[in-house]
Design an enzyme around this catalytic site. Structure first.
Site, PDB file in Angstrom:
ATOM      1  N   LYS A 254       0.902  -1.290  -0.038  1.00 38.68           N
ATOM      2  CA  LYS A 254      -0.035   0.045  -0.028  1.00 38.68           C
ATOM      3  C   LYS A 254       0.805   1.273  -0.074  1.00 38.68           C
ATOM      4  O   LYS A 254       0.560   2.136  -0.172  1.00 38.68           O
ATOM      5  CB  LYS A 254      -0.898   0.060   1.304  1.00 38.68           C
ATOM      6  CG  LYS A 254      -2.074  -0.887   1.170  1.00 38.68           C
ATOM      7  CD  LYS A 254      -3.412  -0.180   1.877  1.00 38.68           C
ATOM      8  CE  LYS A 254      -4.198  -1.338   1.725  1.00 38.68           C
ATOM      9  NZ  LYS A 254      -5.572  -1.295   1.525  1.00 38.68           N
ATOM     10  N   ARG A 255       2.303   1.015   0.379  1.00 36.59           N
ATOM     11  CA  ARG A 255       2.957   2.319   0.274  1.00 36.59           C
ATOM     12  C   ARG A 255       3.206   2.607  -0.899  1.00 36.59           C
ATOM     13  O   ARG A 255       3.384   1.896  -1.964  1.00 36.59           O
ATOM     14  CB  ARG A 255       4.155   1.997   1.178  1.00 36.59           C
ATOM     15  CG  ARG A 255       4.044   2.244   2.764  1.00 36.59           C
ATOM     16  CD  ARG A 255       5.294   1.954   3.508  1.00 36.59           C
ATOM     17  NE  ARG A 255       5.287   0.630   3.391  1.00 36.59           N
ATOM     18  CZ  ARG A 255       6.434  -0.071   2.759  1.00 36.59           C
ATOM     19  NH1 ARG A 255       7.497   0.776   2.319  1.00 36.59           N
ATOM     20  NH2 ARG A 255       6.643  -1.314   3.007  1.00 36.59           N
TER      21      ARG A 255
END
Ligand code: GLU
Length: 492
Positions: A254-255
């Site tokens: 998700k980063r």
């Protein structure tokens, strides 16, 4: 395959407002949207903000911006309105409380007074919630309530047997009830959990198809039980596959700002796609083509074409690695065929941000010779920024740029000095005329085409990479090209 249900197709995307949408969420939305559009149905945005601890101000605008950039229109939602609102869960609390109480009153759910200490104890014992308040008698409940004890409402899952569900992508799915917990459906602060809230909303909003990420499959039996306990007609469900990291291992991070093994930046937030210079059409094509195939071995298709063919039943159930390298290729393909005016609108601000003063007419002249070479909109700066420099300030390139392979200062000077009169003699400075003349020159003078063309390119652009030499010189014009060649000669 056509829609097997005769209900109007109504599909919702139900994000939690926790910041910018991750590309996985966007793809979930996209598949729901394609399905709704294919069936002439409605696409609804519902904001699931019941977890107040994760709420991030401004998220809804980010979601709307992302949809807008991709060209996915929304029929009903918090901004669009509609007949089934409000479309934000925190504005619908009465409804969830009503149905939670209804479930309690009908023996399908119960008040659980477990204290934080009791819960910690159960967690420590590793048993999960042990249902200790499931069957307490009404007097005890009254007593605990009179004491003012906090309680949550838990759903009474059947203790044995199986729950069987249908999934449009995965077929029949079966779960052992004994493995499921009595989940909390209403918290002590009166806010529902996802499990209750989405069932209530999907019913009241007459959602026909629930399209959501595979993560929700494990709680699907709980949801089926809630639907059945109230006795509502269930929508159809499709648990969509998710993206894995580009190396195929683990769920896509998700980063932002990660890179794949070839050094490609892996964009996962819409603003990253924009910043990296991707076209929305390319991104739509890219996302649609992961986990779903257009067919006929066709990799490039418009959204409109995808809508004509899209069915949830055709989605591949397997999670797929995120093929980020393909995005560059696709973007290049879209760039090549994009309309000049459209690209002008996108490239101009990029050049301006890089400090150039951009004349639109000149940019429109440059685009046709540039677009076949662009992988990203941002490439315009390095590749064609020089067209927008102040021409009067042009200075000859240094020798490391000017000297081509197997050329030295002398041979470079010779090429430039000898090509000058050939170019000067041209009445028509169109690129094909220049090309013919310089090809003949190369042949007669014994230089290779590449050496001549490359030397001229470097002389007039002061760059190693640029659009094709003669097209570039045509845009610069004869006088300016000649002037630049002379400057290069003087510098040697
Ligand atoms: N709010 C849930 C999420 O963001 C929605 C899941 C669903 O689509 O039902 O994951």
């Amino acid at each position: 395959m056509s829609n097997t249900d005769n209900r109007t197709v109504r599909v919702r995307y139900a994000p939690s407002p926790t910041g910018p949408q991750h590309i996985g969420g966007i793809r979930t939305a996209l598949f729901g949207w394609l399905y709704a559009r294919h069936h002439g149905g409605q696409f609804i945005l519902r904001i699931e903000d019941t977890d107040r601890t994760r709420y991030v101000e401004g998220s809804v605008d980010l979601i709307l911006d992302a949809f807008n950039w991709l060209g996915m229109d929304i029929d009903e939602g918090p901004v669009q309105g509609g007949d089934y609102g409000p479309y934000v869960q925190s504005e619908r609390l009465d409804l969830y409380q009503k149905w939670a109480n209804w479930l309690v009153d009908n023996g399908k759910a119960y008040k659980c007074f477990a204290t934080p200490d009791e819960l910690a104890e159960m967690r420590k014992a590793g048993t999960g919630y042990d249902r200790r308040y499931r069957d307490i008698n009404p007097e005890k409940i009254a007593e605990l309530e009179a004491e003012g004890r906090d309680y949550v409402i838990r759903f009474k899952m059947p203790l044995d047997g199986k729950t069987v569900g249908d999934d449009l992508i995965r077929g029949t799915v079966e779960f052992d009830n004994s493995e499921l917990q009595d989940a909390v459906i209403l918290k002590s602060d009166g806010f529902p959990t996802y499990h209750l809230a989405h069932v209530v909303d999907d019913h009241h909003m007459e959602i026909s198809h629930v399209t959501r990420a595979i993560e929700w499959l494990s709680s699907y039996p709980l949801h089926i039980q809630i639907w059945d306990a109230i006795g509502w007609e269930k929508p159809k469900f499709a648990h969509l596959p998710v993206f894995l990291n580009p190396n195929g291992k683990g769920k896509l991070s998700k980063r932002s700002s990660s890179f794949d093994s070839d050094g490609h930046k892996v964009p996962v937030l819409i603003h990253e796609f924009i910043e990296l210079g991707y076209l929305p059409e390319a991104v739509m094509n890219f996302l649609t083509n992961i986990g779903w195939n257009f067919g006929d071995d066709q990799e490039i298709f418009t959204t409109k074409e995808a809508i004509e063919r899209f069915e949830l039943q055709d989605v591949n159930p397997a999670n797929s690695a995120y093929p980020v390298a393909k995005l560059d290729w696709l973007n290049g393909q879209y760039m090549q065929t994009a309309d000049v005016d459209y690209l002008e609108g996108l490239l101009k601000p990029i050049l301006e941000n890089a400090g150039f003063t951009v004349d639109s007419d000149r940019l429109k002249q440059v685009i046709p010779i540039l677009q076949v070479r662009l992988k990203s909109l941002n490439d315009v700066v390095d590749m064609a920024g020089f067209f927008f420099d102040d021409w009067d300030n042009f200075t000859a390139p240094s020798q490391d740029i000017l000297l081509q392979k197997k050329m030295d200062a002398n041979s470079t000077k010779e090429v430039l000095e000898k090509s000058l009169p050939v170019l000067e003699a041209l009445d028509n400075f169109a690129h094909d005329k220049q090309y013919e003349a310089m090809k003949t020159f190369a042949k007669e003078s014994g230089f290779k085409n590449g050496q001549v063309f490359g030397t001229l390119r470097a002389a007039v652009t002061a760059q190693k990479v640029s659009p094709p030499t003669f097209e570039t010189m045509e845009i610069l014009g004869k006088d300016e090209s000649i002037r630049r060649i002379k400057l290069a000669i003087e510098s040697l």
